[in-house]
Design a protein around this motif. Structure first.
Motif, short mmCIF file in Angstrom:
data_model
loop_
_atom_site.label_atom_id
_atom_site.label_comp_id
_atom_site.label_asym_id
_atom_site.label_seq_id
_atom_site.Cartn_x
_atom_site.Cartn_y
_atom_site.Cartn_z
N SER A 759 0.84 -1.21 0.00
CA SER A 759 0.00 0.00 0.00
C SER A 759 0.87 1.25 0.00
O SER A 759 0.50 2.28 -0.56
CB SER A 759 -0.99 -0.02 1.16
OG SER A 759 -0.31 -0.16 2.37
N GLN A 763 0.49 4.21 -2.75
CA GLN A 763 0.36 5.64 -2.41
C GLN A 763 1.39 6.47 -3.15
O GLN A 763 1.09 7.52 -3.70
CB GLN A 763 0.57 5.81 -0.91
CG GLN A 763 -0.74 6.06 -0.20
CD GLN A 763 -0.56 5.94 1.30
OE1 GLN A 763 0.57 5.97 1.81
NE2 GLN A 763 -1.67 5.81 2.00
N SER A 766 0.36 6.59 -7.08
CA SER A 766 -1.07 6.48 -7.39
C SER A 766 -1.45 7.12 -8.72
O SER A 766 -2.55 6.93 -9.20
CB SER A 766 -1.90 7.09 -6.27
OG SER A 766 -1.57 8.46 -6.17
N GLN A 767 -0.51 7.87 -9.33
CA GLN A 767 -0.84 8.53 -10.60
C GLN A 767 -0.40 7.72 -11.80
O GLN A 767 -0.73 8.06 -12.93
CB GLN A 767 -0.11 9.88 -10.68
CG GLN A 767 -0.16 10.69 -9.42
CD GLN A 767 -1.14 11.81 -9.52
OE1 GLN A 767 -1.02 12.66 -10.39
NE2 GLN A 767 -2.11 11.80 -8.63
N VAL A 772 -0.42 1.22 -10.56
CA VAL A 772 -1.70 0.88 -9.93
C VAL A 772 -2.05 -0.58 -10.23
O VAL A 772 -2.43 -1.34 -9.33
CB VAL A 772 -2.82 1.83 -10.45
CG1 VAL A 772 -4.18 1.38 -9.93
CG2 VAL A 772 -2.53 3.26 -10.02
N GLU A 788 -11.19 -5.56 -2.61
CA GLU A 788 -10.05 -4.67 -2.44
C GLU A 788 -9.23 -4.58 -3.73
O GLU A 788 -8.85 -3.49 -4.16
CB GLU A 788 -9.19 -5.19 -1.30
CG GLU A 788 -8.21 -4.16 -0.76
CD GLU A 788 -7.30 -4.79 0.27
OE1 GLU A 788 -7.79 -5.52 1.16
OE2 GLU A 788 -6.08 -4.54 0.17
N GLY A 791 -11.14 -2.62 -6.23
CA GLY A 791 -11.10 -1.21 -5.87
C GLY A 791 -9.85 -0.54 -6.38
O GLY A 791 -9.88 0.55 -6.96
N THR A 792 -8.73 -1.24 -6.23
CA THR A 792 -7.46 -0.68 -6.70
C THR A 792 -7.50 -0.50 -8.22
O THR A 792 -7.13 0.54 -8.75
CB THR A 792 -6.30 -1.62 -6.32
OG1 THR A 792 -6.41 -1.96 -4.96
CG2 THR A 792 -4.98 -0.96 -6.60
N SER A 795 -9.58 2.37 -9.44
CA SER A 795 -9.07 3.72 -9.19
C SER A 795 -8.43 4.30 -10.45
O SER A 795 -8.17 5.48 -10.54
CB SER A 795 -8.08 3.71 -8.04
OG SER A 795 -6.88 3.11 -8.45
N ASN A 798 -10.13 7.28 -12.05
CA ASN A 798 -9.97 8.65 -11.56
C ASN A 798 -9.26 9.49 -12.62
O ASN A 798 -8.29 9.04 -13.23
CB ASN A 798 -9.14 8.67 -10.28
CG ASN A 798 -9.83 7.92 -9.18
OD1 ASN A 798 -11.04 7.66 -9.28
ND2 ASN A 798 -9.07 7.52 -8.18
#
Lengths: 835, 163
Positions: A759, A763, A766-767, A772, A788, A791-792, A795, A798
């Motif tokens: 994790s 972090q 994350s871009q 990711v 989970e 979810g990753t 993302s 985004n």
């Protein structure tokens, strides 16, 4: 008893004569007669091993392979001390490309007889296997047996050279040249030998000696290769820092003023060494030298292009403008690929953009009326260049806008359609891309380049059948399918692209087949060198031969093989991890084939009828055709029928376990200088860790980390994987255990849990879409709940993620990405039911 | 040809084949308001019209096309000019005249005697009419309602005798 044994081996004079005749008949490939003679001997001496071997050899040549090989083996057993039986056995093994075993048989044969033919064959095998130490020994023996043969001297010298012993190579040559008397001038063999001698001296650093040898022999006309003389001379003079060096390079430029290497040599001789393939190396003095050469050879482009490397700032701008303008007026289609290498220098890239944009405005007016100063084609090529420029910098819409203008101007230039396709491909619209490239293809149906591009783009869009139809316009009409012909022609492009298409279409089994076909081609390339080991030395093509050997040593580092090996190994590893993949593929195949079974049955029946008819016509009753018995089928086994056309057996590990197959693909990559290639070491890790080769696995991961950096997404996944697996290993022996622990500590230096480690990584990155995905995969490895992991992955939707890098979607829901405007052109995530 | 020293213009012609027909189709689709039939494309490939159907290249890029067919009219052998067009950016550079000249020369030296060449021009197209008149054609009549799908539907008929 000893008499009985002797009877078995030594033939009475009549039969001995027959045996000699048998050998001669075999040499002349009179197979039928040979067989008869062998049988005559065997009638009286059925246990004579040498004759049995020869009969077996003849039978193999006649196509009765299994029967023949059985006889050869029997013959060897009956007469273990005969050089003939071992030689025959070696020939059979060599025919099967089993070089190691063949060499063993030859060595056995040599224990009983130092036969010159056997020695020569053994030397070829030793070179093929790169056992250079024993090669030196064999060549030595050959030279001692027949010192009057020139090729034996050179052969020994080359063996020393290959073995890395340049000094000995030189000594042999010295002695050899001293024995020569009255060599006529213009003798090609002597000329090649001298050039090799000079090369050895150059590698030893004895430049003065090399130069004087070169000069005296070129004056005598002993060396006939004039280009080689001048190039070697210039190179040696430069290495000696002689004042004559620049003159020598200038002579070469007079011969060929478009040779980049000559210019670099000229500059180096003036004390301006230029590193190869650099975009920028500002050097006003060198530039002045180049400018005077440009005046001297005004038609040469190489010097003008070199000027772009040696200049910067305003000087660069004015030179670049002249260069680009001239090329556009001339209409050189490849101008952009010529300029591209300058783009790694940002200032030069910007300068080029300014220049071309200015030229676009200027040419637009100047070409629009017949009275203008420029041709319409000049403006067209300018638009094309500018579109390529923007596309290379990722500005797809801008590029398309320019291409639309160009296409409205002249819709008949194939390059424009091709490039529009390429832009769409880069933007992710594979279907649109294929359509554009096809537009170019129909403009000129004779152009195989356009045809191949279309096939390739169709494959990128996953349209395997359509691609085959397009390729088929140019392949042999009597081939079973276009694909079969392209494979015969060793088209790597076709094999790799179709494999990729099968992978995209969810058929890794078919993809693996194509990757394995690439591997086979490389095997062939390696086998093909065999005949040259004898041939080149006989013909004295030494320098070319040495270059070929060097090339063969690293041939597996070529991109096609690397891609095939890495992707093939990945498929095999995936099916090892999840056997369900193969099961569902097999089920799908079963369903498909049951629907077409009826048709297949019909076809089979038809084929059987046809075969029966053919047999009848030939008047055969199922036995070996006697009429053709003199036809030589050679020693190589015929290509076996493909027992696994769907590639499903390979994927289940039937025959060879999947990890062993993967390892065989990757093994040749370990020592061919691919240290910088992350993908290779990741694949090696994946296979090694599953084969329980832990030290090899961590070694590979360390290399991957070195090549890609520790933040590399794929490296991150493996580090987590390694940590996870290490936790379950308990029964390791020393010293493996402690070495492994030490290595893991280096790869995973932190004290946190893998979950936290992962994790933290997410972090931090994350871009970055690849990171990711990597984090998601790592959490799957760590058995995180599905929600989970999903979810990753989600993302990625985004909007603050930079998707300029395309991600290959690991999970179907990602097609929702097309809702994002910055990837609007991309169709790769869409499914047939999405708008 | 107007050509200054900085400009280099090369004009050349190529015969039509099955393989470059795609280029002809592409040119026709942007040059003319009419969609030509498959028969049209098969006919222009016939060996007897090879000298009268050409692609026009400018600096090695195909930029125009010309195509004709033979007709028998009142015992006369006449050549009918079906299409001729040059892409807009390449006009007024003598390409059309060169193409026409090519065809007229071929007609004059043809083994079976060609008496005249004729063609239709839509009555709105003054530029085209002037072009042919400059090249020695004269208007012989007006064909009313010649075009079915475009307006104006009338066409001038222009012709030129071949000596």
């Amino acid at each position: 008893m000893s008499k009985a044994l002797a009877n078995k081996k030594v033939l009475p004079s009549r039969e001995a004569g027959l045996f000699k005749e048998l050998l001669n008949l075999y040499e002349g490939r009179q197979l039928k007669k040979g067989l008869k003679t062998a049988d005559t001997i065997l009638k009286k001496f059925p246990e004579h091993g040498e004759t049995i071997c020869m009969k077996g050899l003849v039978l193999v040549h006649m196509g009765r392979r299994e029967e023949g090989i059985d006889l050869v083996k029997k013959g060897v057993r009956l007469d273990l001390t005969s050089h003939i039986v071992w030689h025959v056995f070696g020939l059979i093994q060599k025919g099967e490309k089993n070089y190691e075993e063949a060499l063993k048989s030859y060595s056995q044969a040599l224990r009983f007889d130092k036969n010159i033919n056997i020695l020569r064959d053994a030397a070829s095998l030793q070179t093929q296997l790169r056992s250079y130490e024993s090669l030196v020994e064999t060549r030595h023996t050959l030279l001692r047996l027949r010192p009057n043969l020139r090729q034996h001297w050179v052969g020994l010298s080359v063996a020393h050279y290959l073995n890395g012993n340049l000094k000995e190579a030189k000594v042999v040559l010295e002695k050899y040249l001293a024995t020569l008397k009255n060599v006529p001038s213009h003798d090609v063999e002597q000329s090649e030998t001298l050039l090799y001698y000079i090369h050895v001296l150059e590698e030893l650093g004895e430049y003065t000696e090399a130069l004087s040898l070169l000069d005296s022999h070129s004056r005598n006309r002993d060396i006939v290769d004039k280009t080689a003389i001048s190039e070697t001379r210039a190179r040696l003079l430069t290495k000696l820092s002689s004042p004559e060096a620049s003159e020598a390079w200038h002579t070469l430029l007079e011969r060929n003023s478009d040779c980049h290497t000559y210019y670099l040599g000229y500059l180096a001789s003036h004390g301006h060494p230029i590193p190869p393939s650099t975009p920028s190396h500002p050097d006003p003095d060198a530039l002045a030298l180049i400018s005077s050469l440009t005046t001297e050879f005004p038609r040469a482009r190489a010097s003008k292009r070199l000027g772009l490397v040696l200049s910067e700032g305003d000087e660069f701008k004015s030179r670049a403008e002249e260069y680009i303008k001239g090329s556009l007026v001339k209409g050189i289609p490849s101008l952009f690929s010529d300029l591209k290498s300058l783009y790694t220098d940002n200032a030069k890239c910007t300068a080029i953009e300014e220049i071309v944009e200015r030229l676009q405005v200027e040419f637009k007016d100047a070409s629009s009326s017949p009275k203008g100063s420029e041709e319409p084609t000049t403006y067209l090529w300018t638009l094309y260049l500018l579109a390529q420029h923007h596309s290379a910098l990722g500005r797809h819409s801008k590029a398309l806008e320019l291409l639309e203008e160009a296409l409205a101007h002249t819709p008949t230039l194939p390059e424009l359609h091709i490039f529009k396709g390429r832009v769409l491909k880069r933007a992710g619209d594979y279907w649109g891309a294929a359509a554009c490239v096809n537009e170019a293809r129909v403009l000129d149906g004779q152009d195989r380049f356009l045809n191949t591009k279309t096939g390739k783009y169709l494959l990128r869009a996953g349209c395997v059948k359509e691609a085959g139809d397009v390729f088929g316009l140019f392949t042999k009409k009597d081939a079973a399918s276009p694909g079969v012909d392209l494979e015969d022609m060793q088209s790597m492009l076709y094999l790799l692209e179709e494999a990729r298409a099968h992978e995209t279409n969810g058929q890794p089994n078919l993809a693996l087949k194509k990757y394995m076909a690439v591997k086979r081609i490389y095997n062939e390339i390696e086998d093909d060198q065999y005949d040259f080991h004898g041939y080149c030395l006989r013909k004295f093509n030494i320098m070319t031969y040495l270059r070929m050997l060097k090339w063969e040593d690293t041939v597996r580092s070529q991109a096609p093989y690397v891609t095939a090996a890495v992707n093939g190994a990945n498929i095999l590893v995936a099916s090892y991890d999840d056997p369900e993949i193969v099961k569902s593929l097999a089920v799908a195949h079963e369903q498909l084939s049951s629907t077409s079974k009826k048709a297949a049955k019909k076809a089979k029946k038809k084929a059987a009828v046809a075969a029966a008819a053919a047999a009848k016509m030939g008047g055969l009753d199922g036995k070996t055709p006697q009429q053709h018995s003199n036809e030589d089928k050679g020693l190589e086994p015929p290509t076996a029928k493909d027992e696994d056309p769907e590639g499903l057996k390979a994927l289940t590990g039937e025959g060879t376990p999947v990890l062993e197959q993967a390892w065989k693909l990757l093994q040749p990559l370990l020592e061919v200088g691919l240290e910088e290639n992350v993908e290779v070491w990741l694949a090696v890790y994946d296979v090694a860790i599953r084969r329980g080769r832990y030290l090899q696995a961590v070694g590979a991961l360390e290399k991957a980390k070195k090549a890609g950096g520790e933040e590399h997404p794929e490296v991150h996944v493996r580090v987590v994987d390694l940590k996870q697996r290490a936790a379950t290993l308990s029964d390791l022996k020393e010293p493996v255990k402690s070495v492994l622990e030490e290595a893991i500590k280096k790869l995973y230096p932190v004290e946190v849990s893998p979950e936290t480690f992962n994790s933290q990584y997410l972090q931090k990155h994350s871009q970055d879409p690849k990171a990711v995905i990597a984090a998601a995969r790592a959490s799957k490895i760590l058995n995180a709940p599905v929600e989970e992991v999903d979810g990753t992955v989600f993302s990625l939707l985004n909007t603050d993620i930079n998707l300029s890098v395309k991600v290959r979607s690991p999970s179907p829901p990602l097609f929702h990405l097309y809702f994002r405007s910055d990837v609007a052109m991309c169709t790769m995530y869409r499914t047939p039911w999405s708008p | 040809m107007t050509s200054t020293s900085s400009k280099q213009s090369r004009v050349s012609f190529a015969s039509l084949t099955e393989n470059n027909l795609g280029t002809v189709r592409k040119l026709n689709s942007v040059l003319f308001p009419i969609k030509y039939s498959e028969k049209f494309y098969q006919d222009i490939l016939a060996p007897e019209v090879e000298d009268f159907c050409k692609l026009v290249y400018y600096n090695d890029i195909p930029v125009g096309t010309i195509s004709c067919r033979f007709e028998n009219k009142d015992d006369q052998k006449v050549l009918y000019l079906m299409t001729m067009g040059i892409l807009a950016p390449y006009r007024s550079r003598g390409l059309g005249s060169k193409a026409l000249e090519q065809v007229l020369t071929a007609a004059a030296s043809h083994k079976s005697k060609v008496d005249k060449v004729y063609l239709h021009v839509q009555v709105s197209n003054d530029d085209a009419k002037r072009f042919y008149e400059v090249n020695g054609f004269v208007q012989s009549s007006v064909h009313e309602g010649y075009y079915k799908k475009i307006t104006p539907a009338d066409a001038w008929v222009l012709e030129k005798q071949v000596n």
